[in-house]
Design a protein around this motif. Structure first.
Motif, PDB file in Angstrom:
ATOM      1  N   PRO A 148       0.610   1.501  -2.634  1.00  6.80           N
ATOM      2  CA  PRO A 148       1.447   1.181  -1.417  1.00  6.80           C
ATOM      3  C   PRO A 148       1.383  -0.254  -0.812  1.00  6.80           C
ATOM      4  O   PRO A 148       0.577  -0.920  -1.193  1.00  6.80           O
ATOM      5  CB  PRO A 148       0.337   2.054  -0.379  1.00  6.80           C
ATOM      6  N   GLY A 149       2.578  -0.628  -0.521  1.00  8.05           N
ATOM      7  CA  GLY A 149       2.881  -1.973  -0.359  1.00  8.05           C
ATOM      8  C   GLY A 149       3.063  -2.268   1.287  1.00  8.05           C
ATOM      9  O   GLY A 149       2.618  -1.165   2.058  1.00  8.05           O
ATOM     10  N   PHE A 150       3.893  -3.224   1.450  1.00  5.10           N
ATOM     11  CA  PHE A 150       4.295  -3.533   3.048  1.00  5.10           C
ATOM     12  C   PHE A 150       5.311  -2.558   3.549  1.00  5.10           C
ATOM     13  O   PHE A 150       5.909  -1.728   2.947  1.00  5.10           O
ATOM     14  CB  PHE A 150       5.134  -4.809   2.817  1.00  5.10           C
ATOM     15  N   ARG A 151       4.699  -2.072   4.763  1.00  9.41           N
ATOM     16  CA  ARG A 151       5.332  -0.789   5.493  1.00  9.41           C
ATOM     17  C   ARG A 151       5.447   0.330   4.493  1.00  9.41           C
ATOM     18  O   ARG A 151       6.521   0.980   4.755  1.00  9.41           O
ATOM     19  CB  ARG A 151       6.614  -1.415   6.005  1.00  9.41           C
ATOM     20  N   GLY A 152       4.489   0.707   3.689  1.00  9.37           N
ATOM     21  CA  GLY A 152       4.725   1.929   2.761  1.00  9.37           C
ATOM     22  C   GLY A 152       5.435   1.867   1.937  1.00  9.37           C
ATOM     23  O   GLY A 152       5.437   3.019   1.215  1.00  9.37           O
ATOM     24  N   ALA A 155       1.781  -2.646  -9.370  1.00  8.09           N
ATOM     25  CA  ALA A 155       0.577  -3.299  -9.825  1.00  8.09           C
ATOM     26  C   ALA A 155       0.435  -3.165 -11.213  1.00  8.09           C
ATOM     27  O   ALA A 155       0.655  -2.093 -12.068  1.00  8.09           O
ATOM     28  CB  ALA A 155      -0.828  -2.927  -9.133  1.00  8.09           C
ATOM     29  N   ARG A 156       0.547  -4.212 -12.064  1.00 10.67           N
ATOM     30  CA  ARG A 156       0.570  -4.523 -13.542  1.00 10.67           C
ATOM     31  C   ARG A 156      -0.793  -4.547 -14.177  1.00 10.67           C
ATOM     32  O   ARG A 156      -1.728  -5.412 -13.623  1.00 10.67           O
ATOM     33  CB  ARG A 156       1.479  -5.587 -14.066  1.00 10.67           C
TER      34      ARG A 156
END
Length: 116
Positions: free
Chosen positions: A92-96, A101-102
């Protein structure tokens, strides 16, 4: 006669591993093991096992016990780190929104030969 060790799919960066491989290449097995033992980087521990495994492989091919091998007579001829496959994980990143991710992997190859 060569002793070869290959380790594949290790969870470490191949770029960081290449720097450590350059330190070991061309040294005797004894010097390489001493250098790798005291390095704090994660790939150094994997390379330590690979160099030791290559020396053991040489001993098996030669027909002697590993304890009887003089590590000062073995030269690290090839020590290289290649890029392995990269895992991509959704996090999960910014604002969902999904963020990738590597997780990088590396392959190590070590070849030792007898000094003439």
């Amino acid at each position: 006669m060569k002793g070869i060790a290959k380790i594949k799919y290790l969870r470490t960066s191949y770029k960081k591993s290449k720097r450590i491989c350059e330190l070991v290449k061309g040294k005797t097995a004894k010097q390489a093991l001493d250098i790798l033992y005291f390095l704090p980087q994660k790939p150094a521990k994997f390379l330590y096992k690979a160099v030791k495994s290559a020396c053991n492989s040489w001993a098996v091919k030669k027909g002697v016990k590993f304890e009887d091998v003089d590590l000062n007579n073995l030269l690290v001829k090839v020590c290289k780190a290649d890029k392995g496959p990269t895992w991509r994980i959704l996090r999960p990143g910014f604002r969902g929104s999904p963020a990738i991710a590597r997780r990088h992997t590396a392959h190590f190859t070590v070849i030792v030969e007898e000094v003439k």
